[in-house]
Design an enzyme around this catalytic site. Structure first.
Site, PDB file in Angstrom:
ATOM      1  N   HIS A  73      10.857 -13.909  16.003  1.00 44.46           N
ATOM      2  CA  HIS A  73      11.389 -12.581  15.689  1.00 44.46           C
ATOM      3  C   HIS A  73      12.907 -12.556  15.927  1.00 44.46           C
ATOM      4  CE1 HIS A  73      11.876  -8.251  15.655  1.00 44.46           C
ATOM      5  NE2 HIS A  73      10.609  -8.106  15.307  1.00 44.46           N
ATOM      6  N   PRO A  74      13.673 -12.004  14.974  1.00 43.11           N
ATOM      7  CA  PRO A  74      15.131 -12.020  15.125  1.00 43.11           C
ATOM      8  C   PRO A  74      15.641 -11.119  16.246  1.00 43.11           C
ATOM      9  CG  PRO A  74      14.507 -10.681  13.236  1.00 43.11           C
ATOM     10  CD  PRO A  74      13.252 -11.344  13.730  1.00 43.11           C
ATOM     11  N   GLY A  75      14.807 -10.187  16.675  1.00 43.57           N
ATOM     12  CA  GLY A  75      15.286  -9.184  17.630  1.00 43.57           C
ATOM     13  C   GLY A  75      15.288  -9.600  19.088  1.00 43.57           C
ATOM     14  N   TYR A  76      14.611 -10.669  19.432  1.00 38.27           N
ATOM     15  CA  TYR A  76      14.397 -10.956  20.861  1.00 38.27           C
ATOM     16  C   TYR A  76      14.687 -12.391  21.279  1.00 38.27           C
ATOM     17  CZ  TYR A  76      11.805  -6.642  20.118  1.00 38.27           C
ATOM     18  OH  TYR A  76      11.456  -5.363  19.765  1.00 38.27           O
ATOM     19  N   VAL A  97       0.844  -1.185   0.000  1.00 40.98           N
ATOM     20  CA  VAL A  97       0.000   0.000   0.000  1.00 40.98           C
ATOM     21  C   VAL A  97       0.890   1.250   0.000  1.00 40.98           C
ATOM     22  CG1 VAL A  97      -1.784   1.280   1.278  1.00 40.98           C
ATOM     23  CG2 VAL A  97      -1.845  -1.225   1.197  1.00 40.98           C
ATOM     24  N   GLY A  98       0.536   2.219  -0.834  1.00 39.73           N
ATOM     25  CA  GLY A  98       1.300   3.471  -0.915  1.00 39.73           C
ATOM     26  C   GLY A  98       2.688   3.206  -1.455  1.00 39.73           C
ATOM     27  N   ASP A 139       5.395  -9.852   4.828  1.00 36.45           N
ATOM     28  CA  ASP A 139       5.685  -8.432   4.647  1.00 36.45           C
ATOM     29  C   ASP A 139       6.337  -8.218   3.283  1.00 36.45           C
ATOM     30  OD1 ASP A 139       4.753  -7.507   7.060  1.00 36.45           O
ATOM     31  OD2 ASP A 139       6.663  -6.613   7.687  1.00 36.45           O
ATOM     32  N   GLU A 162       0.799  -7.495  15.373  1.00 33.88           N
ATOM     33  CA  GLU A 162       1.851  -8.383  15.864  1.00 33.88           C
ATOM     34  C   GLU A 162       1.583  -8.745  17.331  1.00 33.88           C
ATOM     35  OE1 GLU A 162       6.281  -8.321  14.690  1.00 33.88           O
ATOM     36  OE2 GLU A 162       6.216  -7.146  16.538  1.00 33.88           O
TER      37      GLU A 162
HETATM   38  C1  5GW Z   1       3.781   0.867   7.774  1.00 28.77           C
HETATM   39  C2  5GW Z   1       4.064   1.686   8.869  1.00 28.77           C
HETATM   40  C3  5GW Z   1       3.502   2.959   8.990  1.00 28.77           C
HETATM   41  C4  5GW Z   1       2.627   3.381   8.024  1.00 28.77           C
HETATM   42  C5  5GW Z   1       2.329   2.560   6.929  1.00 28.77           C
HETATM   43  C6  5GW Z   1       2.909   1.300   6.789  1.00 28.77           C
HETATM   44  C7  5GW Z   1       2.611   0.445   5.630  1.00 28.77           C
HETATM   45  C8  5GW Z   1       2.672  -0.950   5.698  1.00 28.77           C
HETATM   46  C9  5GW Z   1       2.270   1.031   4.368  1.00 28.77           C
HETATM   47  O1  5GW Z   1       2.184   2.259   4.177  1.00 28.77           O
HETATM   48  N1  5GW Z   1       2.009   0.205   3.302  1.00 28.77           N
HETATM   49  C10 5GW Z   1       2.079  -1.163   3.411  1.00 28.77           C
HETATM   50  O2  5GW Z   1       1.856  -1.879   2.398  1.00 28.77           O
HETATM   51  N2  5GW Z   1       2.384  -1.754   4.616  1.00 28.77           N
HETATM   52  C11 5GW Z   1       2.394  -3.235   4.678  1.00 28.77           C
HETATM   53  O3  5GW Z   1       2.469  -3.660   6.027  1.00 28.77           O
HETATM   54  C12 5GW Z   1       3.606  -3.833   3.980  1.00 28.77           C
HETATM   55  O4  5GW Z   1       3.301  -5.120   3.469  1.00 28.77           O
HETATM   56  C13 5GW Z   1       4.590  -3.955   5.119  1.00 28.77           C
HETATM   57  O5  5GW Z   1       5.619  -4.867   4.836  1.00 28.77           O
HETATM   58  C14 5GW Z   1       3.682  -4.385   6.238  1.00 28.77           C
HETATM   59  C15 5GW Z   1       4.216  -4.124   7.650  1.00 28.77           C
HETATM   60  O6  5GW Z   1       4.729  -2.822   7.783  1.00 28.77           O
HETATM   61  P1  5GW Z   1       6.292  -2.575   7.995  1.00 28.77           P
HETATM   62  O7  5GW Z   1       7.021  -3.536   7.093  1.00 28.77           O
HETATM   63  O8  5GW Z   1       6.609  -1.137   7.809  1.00 28.77           O
HETATM   64  O9  5GW Z   1       6.505  -2.987   9.501  1.00 28.77           O
HETATM   65  P2  5GW Z   1       7.909  -3.465  10.150  1.00 28.77           P
HETATM   66  O10 5GW Z   1       7.564  -3.796  11.571  1.00 28.77           O
HETATM   67  O11 5GW Z   1       8.389  -4.661   9.380  1.00 28.77           O
HETATM   68  O12 5GW Z   1       8.874  -2.313  10.016  1.00 28.77           O
HETATM   69 MN    MN Z   2       8.264  -5.266   7.422  1.00 28.29          MN
END
Ligand code: 5GW
Ligand code: MN
Length: 348
Positions: free
Chosen positions: A227-230, A117-118, A205, A297
């Protein structure tokens, strides 16, 4: 004459009733046997003929030559089984050739969901290209991409038996909305499109890439990734939701592992239950004006504490590119790329 006819009809009716009762008594115990064996088979399709031919989960079809297994030699630096006896998958704990051969004959198909998304659409090309190289190579895979920018979905050449479906979703500025909708869309996808068309599903993701094999060794009823972090930390350090008011609450002294929200999967029925539960808990929290520490999560972690995964994937299955590789990580299979948050995330 008419009276005689009436009597005959009554007699016939009574006889029919008797026959029905006799039939019922003969077949009732047989039905019990059928439903019992259906409950016993947790993996694979359930049919009434399981009594005569049980679909054994690890049936060896070929006279396959492979390395002799050992129960006294193997990985000693990591734990390969949970206290509830679910395998923890690490490199060296399985034989990929053996597993592929077993699953080849089952003619399985795997669905994979990915949200872009976006600006996250920019990650999709590498995700799909590397998936073609490493994710269930040689098996039927159907990718379901959810995006608000369908025109920007890259053309990636896919091997035979593999395909991609794009679904349009409204764009959203709030991550909370995207996150909440993810579970909902997974739920409706399983309900409306996947039933009878896929055996397993993985939800991944998009901001990640494959670097090594992710295949049949990862299949199971309910599959979670550590999760790899913990994973070296005490559970008191896990970033679970700690407010009892939230439906994602995990009490101090509880919790097995900290699992990733960025990759999970399993049998359709299992993931359906997970997605619908997390979604309704998420919504219940929203109603109460509370948002869990790490959104879905956190809800996933609460769910996996109560409903233990039947297979646990080691952090090899979702590493982070910025993290140096620890010695127990012999291979990185899937890893989150380093992102410039200011650049890709909508202003929240
Ligand atoms: C994520 C964080 C803040 C605002 C928007 C998003 C976001 C997530 C987005 O704008 N568009 C989107 O497609 N995502 C989906 O959610 C993606 O598949 C992304 O991989 C998943 C999880 O968000 P991440 O990857 O930013 O989270 P972290 O914890 O892996 O950094
Ligand atoms: Mn991610």
């Amino acid at each position: 004459m008419q009276l005689l006819n009436g009597k005959t009809v009554t007699v016939i009716l009574l006889l029919a009733l008797l026959l029905l009762v006799v039939y019922w008594y003969i077949f009732q115990p047989y039905r019990d046997v059928v439903s019992f064996t259906q409950e016993e088979t947790t993996e694979g399709r359930c049919t009434a003929d399981v009594i005569v031919s049980v679909d054994h989960p690890f049936h060896l079809e070929d006279h396959l030559q492979y390395k002799q297994p050992s129960i006294v030699q193997g990985r000693t630096d990591v734990v390969t089984v949970t206290p509830w006896l679910a395998p923890v998958v690490w490199e060296g704990s399985f034989n990929p050739v053996l597993l592929d051969s077993i699953y080849k004959h089952k003619n399985i198909s795997i669905a994979a969901t990915v949200f872009a998304v976006g600006k996250y659409i920019m990650f999709l090309k590498k995700f799909l290209e590397t998936a073609e190289q490493h994710f269930f190579v040689g098996f039927k895979v159907h990718f379901y991409v959810f995006t608000d920018r369908p025109n920007e979905v890259p053309q990636v050449k896919m091997a035979a038996g593999r395909q991609l479906t794009v679904s349009s979703v409204p764009s959203s500025k709030r991550w909370q909305e995207i996150s909440a909708r993810r579970m909902e869309l997974i739920q409706t996808l399983i309900e409306e499109k996947l039933r009878n068309h896929a055996d397993y599903i993985f939800c991944l993701d998009v901001d990640s890439q494959f670097h090594g094999r992710w295949g049949t060794e990862s299949l199971g009823g309910l599959v979670a990734v550590i999760h790899p972090g913990y994973y070296r930390d005490d559970r008191s350090k896990f970033p679970y939701e700690r407010r009892p008011k939230s439906k994602a609450y995990v009490a101090p002294g509880e919790g097995d592992f900290y699992y990733c929200g960025g990759a999970f999967g399993g049998l359709l029925q299992e993931v359906y239950l997970l997605a619908s539960t997390c979604r309704s808990n998420f919504q219940a929290d929203t109603k109460e004006g509370i948002e869990a520490a790490w959104q879905e999560e956190s809800h996933l972690n609460r769910y996996m504490w109560i409903n233990k995964p039947s297979k646990v994937l080691s952090p090899e299955y979702l590493w982070q590119d910025f993290k140096p590789r620890n010695p127990e990580i012999h291979i990185i299979r899937f890893s989150g790329v380093v992102k410039n948050y200011a650049e890709i995330r909508p202003n929240v």
